[in-house]
Design a protein around this motif. Structure first.
Motif, mmCIF file in Angstrom:
data_model
loop_
_atom_site.group_PDB
_atom_site.id
_atom_site.type_symbol
_atom_site.label_atom_id
_atom_site.label_comp_id
_atom_site.label_asym_id
_atom_site.label_seq_id
_atom_site.Cartn_x
_atom_site.Cartn_y
_atom_site.Cartn_z
ATOM 1 N N GLU A 218 8.653 4.721 19.417
ATOM 2 C CA GLU A 218 7.658 4.564 18.355
ATOM 3 C C GLU A 218 7.703 3.134 17.806
ATOM 4 O O GLU A 218 6.672 2.538 17.487
ATOM 5 C CB GLU A 218 7.954 5.576 17.247
ATOM 6 N N ALA A 219 8.919 2.583 17.709
ATOM 7 C CA ALA A 219 9.070 1.238 17.148
ATOM 8 C C ALA A 219 8.297 0.200 17.957
ATOM 9 O O ALA A 219 7.819 -0.790 17.414
ATOM 10 C CB ALA A 219 10.558 0.864 17.093
ATOM 11 N N LEU A 220 8.171 0.447 19.273
ATOM 12 C CA LEU A 220 7.485 -0.534 20.127
ATOM 13 C C LEU A 220 6.024 -0.703 19.741
ATOM 14 O O LEU A 220 5.419 -1.738 20.018
ATOM 15 C CB LEU A 220 7.583 -0.104 21.596
ATOM 16 N N ALA A 221 5.446 0.328 19.120
ATOM 17 C CA ALA A 221 4.034 0.243 18.748
ATOM 18 C C ALA A 221 3.814 -0.660 17.550
ATOM 19 O O ALA A 221 2.709 -1.154 17.338
ATOM 20 C CB ALA A 221 3.482 1.639 18.470
ATOM 21 N N ARG B 147 8.517 -3.307 12.232
ATOM 22 C CA ARG B 147 8.518 -2.277 11.202
ATOM 23 C C ARG B 147 9.737 -1.378 11.391
ATOM 24 O O ARG B 147 9.872 -0.716 12.428
ATOM 25 C CB ARG B 147 7.258 -1.425 11.292
ATOM 26 N N PRO B 148 10.659 -1.339 10.409
ATOM 27 C CA PRO B 148 11.864 -0.517 10.589
ATOM 28 C C PRO B 148 11.542 0.969 10.444
ATOM 29 O O PRO B 148 10.718 1.350 9.608
ATOM 30 C CB PRO B 148 12.789 -0.993 9.476
ATOM 31 N N LEU B 149 12.171 1.796 11.259
ATOM 32 C CA LEU B 149 11.958 3.244 11.210
ATOM 33 C C LEU B 149 13.289 3.912 10.956
ATOM 34 O O LEU B 149 14.302 3.525 11.538
ATOM 35 C CB LEU B 149 11.401 3.748 12.544
ATOM 36 N N ARG B 150 13.254 4.933 10.101
ATOM 37 C CA ARG B 150 14.486 5.667 9.824
ATOM 38 C C ARG B 150 14.109 7.121 9.753
ATOM 39 O O ARG B 150 13.256 7.521 8.950
ATOM 40 C CB ARG B 150 15.042 5.190 8.491
ATOM 41 N N LEU B 151 14.668 7.941 10.619
ATOM 42 C CA LEU B 151 14.382 9.377 10.556
ATOM 43 C C LEU B 151 15.479 10.175 11.237
ATOM 44 O O LEU B 151 16.325 9.628 11.947
ATOM 45 C CB LEU B 151 13.011 9.681 11.156
ATOM 46 N N ALA C 116 15.594 2.491 13.832
ATOM 47 C CA ALA C 116 15.024 1.775 14.978
ATOM 48 C C ALA C 116 14.115 0.663 14.498
ATOM 49 O O ALA C 116 13.505 0.738 13.433
ATOM 50 C CB ALA C 116 14.245 2.743 15.874
ATOM 51 N N VAL C 117 14.035 -0.383 15.328
ATOM 52 C CA VAL C 117 13.110 -1.479 15.047
ATOM 53 C C VAL C 117 12.854 -2.204 16.370
ATOM 54 O O VAL C 117 13.694 -2.187 17.271
ATOM 55 C CB VAL C 117 13.692 -2.450 13.982
ATOM 56 N N ALA C 118 11.670 -2.781 16.486
ATOM 57 C CA ALA C 118 11.360 -3.593 17.670
ATOM 58 C C ALA C 118 11.109 -5.018 17.225
ATOM 59 O O ALA C 118 10.546 -5.249 16.154
ATOM 60 C CB ALA C 118 10.139 -3.048 18.401
ATOM 61 N N ALA C 119 11.532 -5.956 18.041
ATOM 62 C CA ALA C 119 11.377 -7.370 17.696
ATOM 63 C C ALA C 119 11.370 -8.190 18.975
ATOM 64 O O ALA C 119 11.900 -7.743 19.997
ATOM 65 C CB ALA C 119 12.538 -7.817 16.800
ATOM 66 N N PRO C 120 10.775 -9.398 18.926
ATOM 67 C CA PRO C 120 10.850 -10.266 20.108
ATOM 68 C C PRO C 120 12.304 -10.541 20.443
ATOM 69 O O PRO C 120 13.127 -10.717 19.552
ATOM 70 C CB PRO C 120 10.138 -11.541 19.674
ATOM 71 N N ARG C 121 12.604 -10.559 21.748
ATOM 72 C CA ARG C 121 13.994 -10.701 22.165
ATOM 73 C C ARG C 121 14.452 -12.153 22.129
ATOM 74 O O ARG C 121 15.604 -12.441 21.844
ATOM 75 C CB ARG C 121 14.137 -10.155 23.590
ATOM 76 N N ASP C 122 13.542 -13.078 22.454
ATOM 77 C CA ASP C 122 13.941 -14.472 22.620
ATOM 78 C C ASP C 122 13.275 -15.359 21.572
ATOM 79 O O ASP C 122 12.400 -14.921 20.838
ATOM 80 C CB ASP C 122 13.545 -14.958 24.018
#
Lengths: 122, 425
Positions: B340-343, B347-351, B367-373
């Motif tokens: 879900e975070a990839l969408a 945006r941090p997700l906690r559940l 969970a959270v998604a972010a650029p890697r580099d």
């Protein structure tokens, strides 16, 4: 006046051999090697039969076939499709796009002559 | 695919089977009932003497009861059953897999290793088939060979069928045959080179990722030498697995330099392991905090925590599994907050997420998604999702996110995310 066949193919030695055997069979052979302009050439040249290679630089034979069938001026011209890959998928694609006949390389000279004649309605 | 059947769950089930109350079992092994309760709910990790005592009291094999014992095998057995054709009769008794494993550990190990091997072989076959149908160089080489043969066949046919051909034409076609056969010789050599068996075929063992993760598992994902700025202490696996470990260690070193173990561990306890509080307190990016939490040393009162990292295709690129967790490397349940975070990157997700079944494992997920580099004008950002999982008491409870292992092994009916039927009926 001799009957006209347009050969769309990019290998010079295949062009030379096919031109020779079709000329001997009484055809006037025009050749074209550039995929990008092939459909326009068919439209302007009004050949009786088109022999079309599937793998061409610039634009694939399948795309050219699609263009030919989409244009009312060329929708009815008989097309003999040549391909180096005898895969069932290519055959189905060619026939679905409206190829009149389908022939796989390497072919025998007599097959091509017979095919062109058949397409011309002889 | 990796799963560990929770030790606590096995203890609780076995205790209930035997009609023992928590207080009775706790007294037998000399611990308090509340401590046993924490163990049964996966809140405390146990090993050594206490594990052996509990196993004896419950008449179980300590090796099977321990963390990472046969849980993996149970999952491989289920996965092997999932690939059985539906027409097969009789179907494997999936509900009795644990029973089979307990009663015939040797046969179960055989079935599990065969299942894994079949999976590896199928992957290899798919890879080879893909190479044959999509490889540009192969298509090119084949095209050249067929073109050459076509030209030679046509020219030689002309010469053979026309004995009266004039000299100029004869010379011309002979010349063409000669040049075409030269080209054909070269293109057929290219084809042969392509079809020769590669000198180093990919091994049919575990993938490099699995090998690297096993190595990290053996270190409990805590690397004291890297914490203090040193290189990884070997011996490392050879080849790509070693490269993966070195690159993970480089990241670990940067994380540790930014969030040194002493202050970070103390602050984590203080914050009750809330990643947001720690990110604020240390002014650190959330992904770094999640990685640091997952690398806290075991056995110092820190709760056990798992960590999953996925690229934007949803494929796991790094996994620290934890008890009860079952997420396949690719093709997992899209309801995990990791995906879900990839969408919505950043945006941090906690559940709270619960696996299927009564008493099934549950996790508190961050969970959270972010650029890697670092940003690059020339390349698109590679977004990476990261999820920290801490075990919760088994559930499910109201409000839980209902996740699953994979569709094939998930019993949930009416799941909107289902993409293929389950074998569990």
């Amino acid at each position: 006046m001799a009957r006209r066949v347009l050969l769309i193919e990019d290998e010079p030695n295949i062009i030379e051999a096919l031109s020779f055997i079709l000329t001997r069979d009484g055809w006037t052979v025009h050749t074209h090697s550039d995929g990008a302009t092939a459909a326009a050439r068919v439209k302007s040249g009004e050949p009786e039969v088109v022999v079309l290679d599937a793998m061409l630089p610039g634009r694939s034979g399948f795309d050219i076939l699609r263009d030919l069938r989409a244009d009312p001026a060329t929708a009815g011209v008989p097309v003999l499709m040549l391909t180096a890959r005898g895969q069932e998928r290519d055959r189905e694609l060619a026939l679905r796009l409206g190829a009149t006949e389908f022939m796989t390389k390497p072919f025998a000279n007599a097959e091509v002559v017979a095919g062109v004649r058949r397409l011309a309605g002889d | 695919m990796i799963e560990r059947l929770p030790t606590g769950t096995r203890i609780r089930e076995r205790r209930q089977e035997r009609g023992l109350r928590q207080a009775e079992l706790a007294a037998t092994v000399g611990i308090s009932p509340s401590y046993l309760n924490l163990i049964e709910h996966g809140r405390r990790r146990i090993a050594g003497k206490l594990l052996a005592n509990l196993a004896r009291a419950l008449d179980l094999d300590p090796a099977a009861l321990g963390e990472g014992g046969d849980g993996g095998r149970l999952h491989v057995l289920r996965a092997a059953a999932a690939s059985v054709p539906e027409m097969l009769r009789p179907q494997p008794e999936i509900a009795r897999a644990q029973d089979f494993l307990d009663r015939f550990p040797g046969w179960a190990a055989l079935a599990a290793s065969q299942g894994r091997r079949i999976e590896a072989l199928e992957g290899r076959v798919a890879e080879l088939a893909g190479r044959l149908s999509h490889d540009h160089d192969l298509a090119q080489a084949l095209h050249q060979v067929i073109s050459g043969v076509t030209a030679i066949r046509a020219a030689s046919g002309i010469l053979a069928e026309n004995p009266d051909l004039d000299r100029d034409w004869q010379a011309r076609f002979l010349g063409n045959i000669r040049s075409d056969s030269e080209t054909l010789a070269e293109s057929s050599r290219a084809l042969v080179r392509f079809l020769e068996a590669p000198a180093r075929a990919a091994p049919l063992g575990p993938s490099p990722q699995e090998e690297a993760e096993r190595w990290l598992d053996s270190r409990d994902h805590h690397l004291p030498e890297v914490e203090v700025g040193g290189p990884l202490a070997g011996p490392l696996p050879e080849g790509p697995a070693g490269d993966l470990l070195r690159s993970w260690a480089a990241r670990y070193a940067r994380d540790a330099a930014a969030l040194p173990l002493g202050p970070f561990a103390a602050a984590s306890r203080e914050a009750d392991y809330d990643p947001a509080i720690l990110a604020r307190g240390f002014d650190a990016p959330l992904p770094r905090v999640l990685r640091r939490l997952a690398s806290l040393p075991p056995g110092q009162g820190h709760p056990p925590m798992g960590l999953l990292v996925a690229d934007a295709s949803g494929t796991l690129t790094h996994a620290k599994m934890t008890e009860g967790l079952a997420v396949p490397r690719a093709g997992g349940c899209p309801l995990w907050p990791l995906f879900e975070a990839l969408a919505q990157p950043s945006r941090p997700l906690r559940l709270k997420a619960a696996l299927p079944g009564q008493g099934a494992p549950r996790f508190l997920c961050h969970a959270v998604a972010a650029p890697r580099d670092a940003p690059d004008w020339e390349a698109p950002p590679l977004v990476e999702a990261i999820m920290l999982l801490a075990p919760l008491p088994p559930g499910p409870e109201a409000g839980d996110r209902l996740v699953g292992p994979t569709c094939r092994l998930c019993p949930r009916k009416d799941c909107l995310a289902r993409r293929e039927p389950s074998i569990l009926g």
